[in-house]
Design an enzyme around this catalytic site. Structure first.
Site, PDB file in Angstrom:
ATOM      1  N   HIS A 217     -21.932 -34.154   1.836  1.00  0.00           N
ATOM      2  CA  HIS A 217     -21.188 -34.597   0.644  1.00  0.00           C
ATOM      3  C   HIS A 217     -20.948 -36.102   0.681  1.00  0.00           C
ATOM      4  CE1 HIS A 217     -18.223 -33.414   3.723  1.00  0.00           C
ATOM      5  NE2 HIS A 217     -17.508 -34.438   3.285  1.00  0.00           N
TER       6      HIS A 217
ATOM      7  N   HIS B 193     -29.153  -1.124  10.184  1.00  0.00           N
ATOM      8  CA  HIS B 193     -30.353  -1.863  10.569  1.00  0.00           C
ATOM      9  C   HIS B 193     -31.495  -1.713   9.560  1.00  0.00           C
ATOM     10  CE1 HIS B 193     -28.152  -2.293  14.217  1.00  0.00           C
ATOM     11  NE2 HIS B 193     -29.169  -2.726  14.937  1.00  0.00           N
TER      12      HIS B 193
ATOM     13  N   ARG C  90     -41.860  -1.478  12.091  1.00  0.00           N
ATOM     14  CA  ARG C  90     -41.687  -1.029  13.468  1.00  0.00           C
ATOM     15  C   ARG C  90     -42.702   0.068  13.781  1.00  0.00           C
ATOM     16  NH1 ARG C  90     -38.581   3.464  15.853  1.00  0.00           N
ATOM     17  NH2 ARG C  90     -38.268   2.925  18.045  1.00  0.00           N
TER      18      ARG C  90
ATOM     19  N   HIS D  62     -18.133 -38.002  -3.691  1.00  0.00           N
ATOM     20  CA  HIS D  62     -17.214 -37.944  -2.560  1.00  0.00           C
ATOM     21  C   HIS D  62     -17.056 -39.311  -1.921  1.00  0.00           C
ATOM     22  CE1 HIS D  62     -18.913 -33.941  -3.209  1.00  0.00           C
ATOM     23  NE2 HIS D  62     -17.799 -33.451  -2.689  1.00  0.00           N
TER      24      HIS D  62
ATOM     25  N   PHE E 244     -31.259  -8.700   9.465  1.00  0.00           N
ATOM     26  CA  PHE E 244     -30.438  -9.832   9.896  1.00  0.00           C
ATOM     27  C   PHE E 244     -30.918 -11.153   9.301  1.00  0.00           C
ATOM     28  CE2 PHE E 244     -29.987  -6.836  13.682  1.00  0.00           C
ATOM     29  CZ  PHE E 244     -28.950  -6.156  13.066  1.00  0.00           C
TER      30      PHE E 244
ATOM     31  N   HIS F 291     -39.021  -4.440  11.511  1.00  0.00           N
ATOM     32  CA  HIS F 291     -38.136  -3.305  11.248  1.00  0.00           C
ATOM     33  C   HIS F 291     -37.715  -3.370   9.790  1.00  0.00           C
ATOM     34  CE1 HIS F 291     -38.402  -3.564  15.520  1.00  0.00           C
ATOM     35  NE2 HIS F 291     -37.674  -2.487  15.720  1.00  0.00           N
TER      36      HIS F 291
ATOM     37  N   HIS G 158     -11.311 -36.881  -0.898  1.00  0.00           N
ATOM     38  CA  HIS G 158     -12.524 -36.165  -0.490  1.00  0.00           C
ATOM     39  C   HIS G 158     -13.588 -36.109  -1.580  1.00  0.00           C
ATOM     40  CE1 HIS G 158     -15.169 -32.942   0.939  1.00  0.00           C
ATOM     41  NE2 HIS G 158     -15.076 -32.481  -0.292  1.00  0.00           N
TER      42      HIS G 158
ATOM     43  N   GLU H 225     -29.125 -16.042  14.681  1.00  0.00           N
ATOM     44  CA  GLU H 225     -30.151 -16.055  13.637  1.00  0.00           C
ATOM     45  C   GLU H 225     -30.084 -17.291  12.741  1.00  0.00           C
ATOM     46  OE1 GLU H 225     -28.010 -13.554  14.180  1.00  0.00           O
ATOM     47  OE2 GLU H 225     -29.286 -11.983  15.049  1.00  0.00           O
TER      48      GLU H 225
ATOM     49  N   ASP I 270     -15.216 -32.136   9.697  1.00  0.00           N
ATOM     50  CA  ASP I 270     -14.447 -30.932  10.050  1.00  0.00           C
ATOM     51  C   ASP I 270     -15.140 -29.675   9.541  1.00  0.00           C
ATOM     52  OD1 ASP I 270     -12.016 -32.290  11.129  1.00  0.00           O
ATOM     53  OD2 ASP I 270     -11.868 -33.035   9.072  1.00  0.00           O
TER      54      ASP I 270
HETATM   55  C1  LIG Z   1     -21.302 -24.057   3.741  1.00  0.00           C
HETATM   56  C2  LIG Z   1     -20.441 -24.857   2.834  1.00  0.00           C
HETATM   57  N1  LIG Z   1     -19.258 -24.340   2.439  1.00  0.00           N
HETATM   58  C3  LIG Z   1     -18.480 -25.030   1.590  1.00  0.00           C
HETATM   59  C4  LIG Z   1     -18.879 -26.243   1.118  1.00  0.00           C
HETATM   60  C5  LIG Z   1     -18.012 -26.983   0.115  1.00  0.00           C
HETATM   61  N2  LIG Z   1     -17.415 -28.162   0.796  1.00  0.00           N
HETATM   62  C6  LIG Z   1     -17.947 -29.368   0.699  1.00  0.00           C
HETATM   63  S1  LIG Z   1     -17.147 -30.500   1.603  1.00  0.00           S
HETATM   64  C7  LIG Z   1     -16.011 -29.357   2.112  1.00  0.00           C
HETATM   65  C8  LIG Z   1     -14.886 -29.753   3.020  1.00  0.00           C
HETATM   66  C9  LIG Z   1     -15.406 -30.429   4.180  1.00  0.00           C
HETATM   67  O1  LIG Z   1     -14.408 -30.995   4.938  1.00  0.00           O
HETATM   68  P1  LIG Z   1     -14.802 -32.140   5.916  1.00  0.00           P
HETATM   69  O2  LIG Z   1     -16.088 -31.813   6.561  1.00  0.00           O
HETATM   70  O3  LIG Z   1     -13.661 -32.378   6.780  1.00  0.00           O
HETATM   71  O4  LIG Z   1     -15.115 -33.341   4.963  1.00  0.00           O
HETATM   72  P2  LIG Z   1     -14.195 -34.589   4.598  1.00  0.00           P
HETATM   73  O5  LIG Z   1     -13.333 -34.166   3.466  1.00  0.00           O
HETATM   74  O6  LIG Z   1     -13.437 -34.936   5.806  1.00  0.00           O
HETATM   75  O7  LIG Z   1     -15.190 -35.618   4.212  1.00  0.00           O
HETATM   76  C10 LIG Z   1     -16.302 -28.124   1.583  1.00  0.00           C
HETATM   77  C11 LIG Z   1     -15.499 -26.914   1.839  1.00  0.00           C
HETATM   78  C12 LIG Z   1     -20.126 -26.738   1.549  1.00  0.00           C
HETATM   79  N3  LIG Z   1     -20.603 -27.893   1.128  1.00  0.00           N
HETATM   80  N4  LIG Z   1     -20.868 -26.037   2.424  1.00  0.00           N
HETATM   81 MG   LIG Z   2     -12.507 -33.870   7.283  1.00  0.00          MG
END
Ligand SMILES: Cc1ncc(C[n+]2csc(CCOP(=O)(O)OP(=O)(O)O)c2C)c(N)n1
Ligand SMILES: [Mg+2]
Length: 683
Positions: free
Chosen positions: A83, A490, A537, A43, A454, A478, A278, A428, A172
């Site tokens: 990433h 539950h 429980r 990335h 949970f 539980h 990305h 959680e 994001d």
């Molecule tokens: C919980 C989770 N869901 C999905 C992914 C797969 N994934 C990796 S990066 C990404 C998009 C992330 O977007 P953003 O945080 O805006 O990264 P940017 O492209 O701006 O670096 C996704 C969906 C992941 N790593 N973790």
């Molecule tokens: Mg982003």
């Protein structure tokens, strides 16, 4: 509290010309695009987009020592948008950690110190494993909480030995993930002022422009949590980010969110600002075009000395740590016992008399011979251990009165007072990842509770704790249809089995007070992974044992009731051990001798030597497993479904709402049924 900066940071060094920030940022860009290109995987966009932010933080503020990534009072840095791992690897390499260029050249390759996403233990300077988005933020909240609590506990007038910040980068994706809400909401309530989150607001995620799926007003959102928010920062202006970080430092009652507008993949002529930046290599052609656009004339993986010089944090880190060492020595001279305790706590070692204390507690529980719910037995264990282990920090996801994670010395943590108990609220997932942050920071053994059902909400954080091999204790009560009237929503059916499938996680399902005492002991002693305690429980009956049987509990499974010339083995866990014992008696009366094996922890049993395993579960004896959960898991012990010499008494459907006793009968958890199962495997 603001940091007592007794050693100047490089940013404040005036005798040297300030480093060329453009050179520093472009060195990150070059390393990121070249490493991703070499791997043809990774990335590049995030590191290229956050390069100036990284310069502002790592070159001007972060207090760390590349020569000693474990220095206790270092600032913590978490890359929640994991990433972008090449950003962190570039920073670690450039600032002088033991991460040679060769490792960057082997980005994402087998055995390298530069895995696809940052992993604890593989790369010096990586504080937590990130990649599952949003969790890094929760880890950071835990780290900041650890710092706050340790500072109150150990600092003394004139002696500030715990005083550092926790910085987290988030994208994001982290902001969209629900866990960021859980964690940041709680961080706001707790007023964790030394937590600084820098948001990479680039408007892009994998599917494209986030405007189509993420239109929150993020500054408003965090302001509503009670955070200090610095909105609209130009993330490519090092001085602007620097100023925002300073404003975070000046804020002493709330965490800070710095919202930085950036361009993903900045520097790449055709990929910048697009989702293509990305998660794919730029390609040779685009890499060349990017070099040209940046005016970066060096070949792949060649970094000019001026960039290394500007980034080098070794000298400053050495100064920071040696100053701290001096201050710690002065602290130690005045408070030798506290200093020793601080060292013990940070090393994660139990007190020397722990084992004796634990054995005495188990013996006491054995003498008392109480038939109580194991959740209650767990509370008694906490009550026995917590006074001697101030590192134990408890908590629950708004179920304290049900999961019994509190004890007589529990004191709630709040924004205004320290404590040893966190009311996590109904959160959680964040609770679990925050607990990991507490563990990762050092100085604490967190134990956090909710209903076993949970645990699903928290599951990925449990998995991450296991992946990291860190000591987090998960108290799940539980634990079956035995909870009764709350019904199938539950009642755990598949949870014990599902948790047991997670590698490096020990799942204990004790059957009475003594097994619960031993399970707690094992969880506290097990430093190389998390442990789950699955607890009832409802009341369960006490089993008398000899001393050697008590000792054998820690081997995961042992012979609880034996019989001369046993013809079959009944394996049971938790509340179903009583059924196994009942069936054993009934069968004995009928002239059929069988053995009962209590198996509170399958993974621990599986780690025993072959001779012990054979002694407990002799080959050739037909086996019946009894557990109020899905039957599939037990097939590895009793044999395939069509094997006539093995049977499982379990439940392969969701439960029902009714009193527990009615349900056990309804679903066939009766002595008669277990007896019939044993007879069936004997042919
Ligand atoms: C919980 C989770 N869901 C999905 C992914 C797969 N994934 C990796 S990066 C990404 C998009 C992330 O977007 P953003 O945080 O805006 O990264 P940017 O492209 O701006 O670096 C996704 C969906 C992941 N790593 N973790
Ligand atoms: Mg982003």
């Amino acid at each position: 509290m603001t940091a007592s900066l007794s050693v100047p940071h490089p940013a404040s060094k005036t005798h040297q010309p300030p480093p060329d920030t453009r050179l520093l940022a472009d060195a990150i860009r070059a390393l990121a695009m070249d490493a991703v290109q070499a791997a043809n995987s990774g990335h590049p966009g995030m590191p290229m987009g956050m390069a100036e932010i990284a310069v502002a933080l790592w070159n001007r503020h972060l207090r760390h020592n590349p020569a000693n990534p474990h220095w206790p009072d270092r600032d913590r840095f978490v890359l929640s948008n994991g990433h972008g791992s090449m950003l962190q690897y570039a920073l670690l390499h450039l600032t002088g950690y033991a991460l040679p260029l060769d490792e960057l050249k082997h980005f994402r390759q087998l055995g390298s110190a530069t895995p696809g996403h940052p992993e604890l233990g593989l790369t010096p300077g990586v504080e937590t494993t990130t990649g599952p988005l949003g969790q890094g933020i929760a880890n950071a909240v835990g780290m900041a909480l650890a710092e706050r609590l340790l500072a109150v506990e150990f600092n003394r007038p004139g002696h500030t030995i715990v005083d550092h910040r926790t910085y987290v980068f988030a994208g994001d994706g982290c902001m969209m993930e629900g866990i960021s809400h859980e964690a940041c909401s709680l961080a706001g309530t707790l007023g964790l002022a030394k937590l600084v989150c820098i948001y990479d607001d680039n408007g892009i995620s994998i599917d494209g422009q986030v405007a189509g799926w993420f239109t929150d007003d993020t500054p408003m959102r965090f302001a509503a949590y009670g955070w200090h928010v610095v909105p609209d920062v130009d993330g490519h202006d090092v001085d602007a980010v620097d100023a925002a970080i300073r404003s975070a430092h000046a804020t002493t009652d709330r965490p800070t969110l710095i919202c930085c507008k950036t361009i993903i993949g900045r520097g790449s002529p055709t990929r910048a600002g697009t989702q293509k930046a990305h998660g794919e290599a730029l390609g040779e052609k685009e890499v060349a075009l990017t070099r040209e656009a940046l005016g970066w004339t060096y070949p792949a993986f060649e970094i000019p000395q001026a960039a290394y010089d500007g980034w080098n944090a070794r000298e400053c880190g050495e100064l920071l740590e040696s100053d701290w060492n001096r201050r710690f020595a002065a602290y130690e001279a005045e408070y030798p016992a506290l200093a020793t305790e601080f060292r013990r706590r940070l090393a994660g070692e139990l007190p020397p008399d722990f084992a004796a204390h634990a054995a005495a507690f188990a013996a006491r529980q054995n003498d008392k011979a109480e038939s109580i719910a194991t959740r209650k037995a767990s509370q008694q264990a906490i009550e026995a251990f917590a006074p001697m282990l101030p590192e134990m920090i408890g908590g629950a996801a708004d179920l304290t009165g049900s999961v019994f994670t509190n004890w007589s010395g529990s004191k709630a943590v709040s924004a205004h007072s320290p404590g040893n108990y966190v009311n996590f609220g109904v959160r959680e997932f964040a609770m679990t990842a925050i607990a990991s942050g507490l563990t990762l920071h050092g100085g604490f053994i967190p134990y956090v509770g909710t209903f076993l059902t949970f645990s699903d909400y928290a599951r990925n954080a449990v998995r991450m704790a296991a992946l990291m091999r860190i000591r987090t204790i998960l108290v799940y009560t539980h634990d079956s249809i035995g909870l009764g009237e709350d019904g199938p929503t539950h009642q755990s059916i598949e949870h014990a089995a599902a948790l047991r499938l997670i590698p490096q996680l020990d799942v204990w399902r004790p059957c009475d007070t003594v097994e619960t005492a031993l399970a707690w002991t094992a969880a506290l002693e097990h430093r190389r992974g998390p442990s789950c305690l699955l607890l009832t429980r409802q009341s369960v009956s006490f089993n008398p044992r000899r001393a050697d049987q008590i000792e054998a509990i820690r081997r995961g499974a042992y012979v609880l009731v034996d019989a001369e010339g046993a013809r079959a083995t009944i394996i049971a866990t938790g509340s179903e051990v009583a059924l196994a014992v009942g069936a054993q008696k009934a069968l004995a009366e009928a002239g059929l001798p069988v053995r009962v094996v209590s198996m509170p922890c399958c993974s621990v049993f599986d780690r025993q030597d072959a001779a012990y395993r054979e002694a407990v579960l002799p080959r050739g004896l037909p086996r019946v497993a009894v557990e109020a959960g899905v039957t599939d898991y037990w097939r590895k012990y009793v044999g395939a479904v069509d094997d006539p010499a093995g049977a499982v008494v379990g439940i392969d459907r969701f439960g029902e709402s009714a009193p527990a006793a009615v349900l056990f009968k309804h679903f066939g958890f009766t002595v008669d049924h277990v007896v019939a199962a044993v007879r069936s495997v004997l042919g």
